[in-house]
Write a protein that holds these residues in place. Structure first.
Motif, PDB file in Angstrom:
ATOM      1  N   ILE A  41      -1.052  -4.741  -6.143  1.00  0.00           N
ATOM      2  CA  ILE A  41      -0.120  -3.460  -5.884  1.00  0.00           C
ATOM      3  C   ILE A  41      -0.494  -2.822  -4.479  1.00  0.00           C
ATOM      4  O   ILE A  41       0.407  -2.626  -3.608  1.00  0.00           O
ATOM      5  N   LEU A  42      -1.638  -2.725  -4.395  1.00  0.00           N
ATOM      6  CA  LEU A  42      -2.163  -2.278  -3.029  1.00  0.00           C
ATOM      7  C   LEU A  42      -1.831  -2.965  -1.861  1.00  0.00           C
ATOM      8  O   LEU A  42      -1.631  -2.387  -0.789  1.00  0.00           O
ATOM      9  N   ILE A  43      -1.891  -4.239  -1.993  1.00  0.00           N
ATOM     10  CA  ILE A  43      -1.612  -5.156  -1.015  1.00  0.00           C
ATOM     11  C   ILE A  43      -0.189  -5.022  -0.555  1.00  0.00           C
ATOM     12  O   ILE A  43       0.464  -4.937   0.660  1.00  0.00           O
ATOM     13  N   VAL A  44       0.875  -4.975  -1.583  1.00  0.00           N
ATOM     14  CA  VAL A  44       2.255  -4.793  -1.539  1.00  0.00           C
ATOM     15  C   VAL A  44       2.300  -3.397  -0.752  1.00  0.00           C
ATOM     16  O   VAL A  44       3.301  -3.362   0.248  1.00  0.00           O
TER      17      VAL A  44
ATOM     18  N   ASN B 162       7.028  -7.696   8.224  1.00  0.00           N
ATOM     19  CA  ASN B 162       5.936  -7.526   7.105  1.00  0.00           C
ATOM     20  C   ASN B 162       4.683  -8.329   7.552  1.00  0.00           C
ATOM     21  O   ASN B 162       4.745  -9.051   8.827  1.00  0.00           O
ATOM     22  N   THR B 163       3.666  -8.478   7.000  1.00  0.00           N
ATOM     23  CA  THR B 163       2.597  -9.537   7.476  1.00  0.00           C
ATOM     24  C   THR B 163       2.996 -10.805   7.364  1.00  0.00           C
ATOM     25  O   THR B 163       2.194 -11.658   8.244  1.00  0.00           O
ATOM     26  N   LEU B 164       3.956 -11.339   6.826  1.00  0.00           N
ATOM     27  CA  LEU B 164       4.526 -12.683   6.802  1.00  0.00           C
ATOM     28  C   LEU B 164       5.627 -12.993   7.904  1.00  0.00           C
ATOM     29  O   LEU B 164       6.003 -14.012   8.000  1.00  0.00           O
ATOM     30  N   GLY B 165       5.911 -11.908   8.472  1.00  0.00           N
ATOM     31  CA  GLY B 165       7.028 -11.972   9.420  1.00  0.00           C
ATOM     32  C   GLY B 165       8.535 -11.917   8.873  1.00  0.00           C
ATOM     33  O   GLY B 165       9.495 -11.928   9.581  1.00  0.00           O
ATOM     34  N   PHE B 166       8.723 -11.613   7.830  1.00  0.00           N
ATOM     35  CA  PHE B 166      10.075 -11.171   7.042  1.00  0.00           C
ATOM     36  C   PHE B 166      10.238  -9.752   7.152  1.00  0.00           C
ATOM     37  O   PHE B 166       9.646  -8.914   7.554  1.00  0.00           O
ATOM     38  N   GLY B 167      11.730  -9.756   7.254  1.00  0.00           N
ATOM     39  CA  GLY B 167      12.280  -8.268   7.286  1.00  0.00           C
ATOM     40  C   GLY B 167      13.119  -7.802   8.431  1.00  0.00           C
ATOM     41  O   GLY B 167      13.966  -7.180   8.434  1.00  0.00           O
TER      42      GLY B 167
ATOM     43  N   VAL C 132      11.818  -5.590   2.715  1.00  0.00           N
ATOM     44  CA  VAL C 132      11.799  -6.570   1.601  1.00  0.00           C
ATOM     45  C   VAL C 132      10.223  -6.991   1.252  1.00  0.00           C
ATOM     46  O   VAL C 132      10.309  -7.488   0.416  1.00  0.00           O
ATOM     47  N   SER C 133       9.346  -6.573   2.266  1.00  0.00           N
ATOM     48  CA  SER C 133       7.852  -6.952   1.741  1.00  0.00           C
ATOM     49  C   SER C 133       7.840  -8.472   1.740  1.00  0.00           C
ATOM     50  O   SER C 133       8.443  -9.222   2.336  1.00  0.00           O
ATOM     51  N   PHE C 134       7.105  -8.688   0.759  1.00  0.00           N
ATOM     52  CA  PHE C 134       6.907 -10.306   0.352  1.00  0.00           C
ATOM     53  C   PHE C 134       8.156 -10.885  -0.512  1.00  0.00           C
ATOM     54  O   PHE C 134       8.094 -11.949  -0.755  1.00  0.00           O
ATOM     55  N   PHE C 135       9.211 -10.274  -0.590  1.00  0.00           N
ATOM     56  CA  PHE C 135      10.282 -10.758  -1.515  1.00  0.00           C
ATOM     57  C   PHE C 135      11.144 -11.270  -0.451  1.00  0.00           C
ATOM     58  O   PHE C 135      12.254 -11.762  -0.864  1.00  0.00           O
ATOM     59  N   LYS C 136      11.037 -11.561   0.895  1.00  0.00           N
ATOM     60  CA  LYS C 136      11.797 -12.368   1.781  1.00  0.00           C
ATOM     61  C   LYS C 136      13.093 -11.976   2.113  1.00  0.00           C
ATOM     62  O   LYS C 136      13.357 -11.393   3.177  1.00  0.00           O
TER      63      LYS C 136
END
Length: 190
Positions: free
Chosen positions: A55-58, A71-76, A86-90
């Motif tokens: 949860i802290l990472i999110v 976000n850290t993966l480039g989504f959003g 959208v965070s990690f939910f793409k």
């Protein structure tokens, strides 16, 4: 479960309902398994520590996306006009609901673990959770989170009324400042 089985026997089409109702047995098995594993305090603490880290990472990712647009993966940035987080939910703006589902459990766990020596850390973490859920732009989850944390602190018996009022008023001020400094949140919330 007994009611569902009984309902299958008295239904008009017995064969249709029995397989579906028999499938609910998995919920009873899950309930028994969770109770069995959570009796062991070391397992209980490991699970909650793992949940806390996830949860802290999110949470960190929500703040990164709110400031940078991705976000850290480039989504959003290209989804939802760059407004919704959208965070990690793409491609699904559900991160507010995800955080809302876990933050009270995490806060309660931390209250239990840290006792009275680090309550200020829990109050700061609570404010961070509320701000992150607010930043997602999900109105219903924001309202639920605010009501949930307010109820949590009002019913928490180890705090005197003065501390409870300070916490609630501080949360209100933080929410007001956050909303008033964001054009997106003004448009979305107000």
């Amino acid at each position: 479960y007994a009611y569902l089985i009984f309902n299958s026997f008295i239904s008009i089409d017995y064969s249709e309902g029995i397989l579906r109702n028999f499938g609910f047995l998995r919920i009873i098995i899950l309930f028994v398994a969770i109770n069995y594993f959570f009796q062991d305090q070391t397992f209980f603490k490991k699970v909650f520590k793992f949940w806390s880290v996830v949860i802290l990472i999110v949470l960190i990712d929500v703040f990164i996306e709110s400031f940078t647009g991705t976000n850290t993966l480039g989504f959003g940035n290209d989804i939802y006009g760059g407004d919704r987080i959208v965070s990690f939910f793409k491609d699904e703006p559900i991160v507010g609901g995800y955080l809302n589902g876990f933050y009270l459990i995490i806060i309660g766990f931390l209250f239990n673990e840290l006792k009275n020596n680090k309550n200020y850390l829990i109050f700061v973490l609570s404010a961070i959770f509320i701000i992150s859920i607010l930043l997602t732009g999900e109105r219903s989850n924001t309202i639920k989170a605010i009501l949930g944390i307010s109820t949590f602190f009002l019913l928490y018996k180890n705090l005197d009324i003065k501390k409870k009022l300070i916490i609630i008023l501080t949360m209100i001020v933080i929410i007001f400042i956050t909303v008033s400094n964001s054009i997106f949140l003004k448009k979305r919330i107000i």
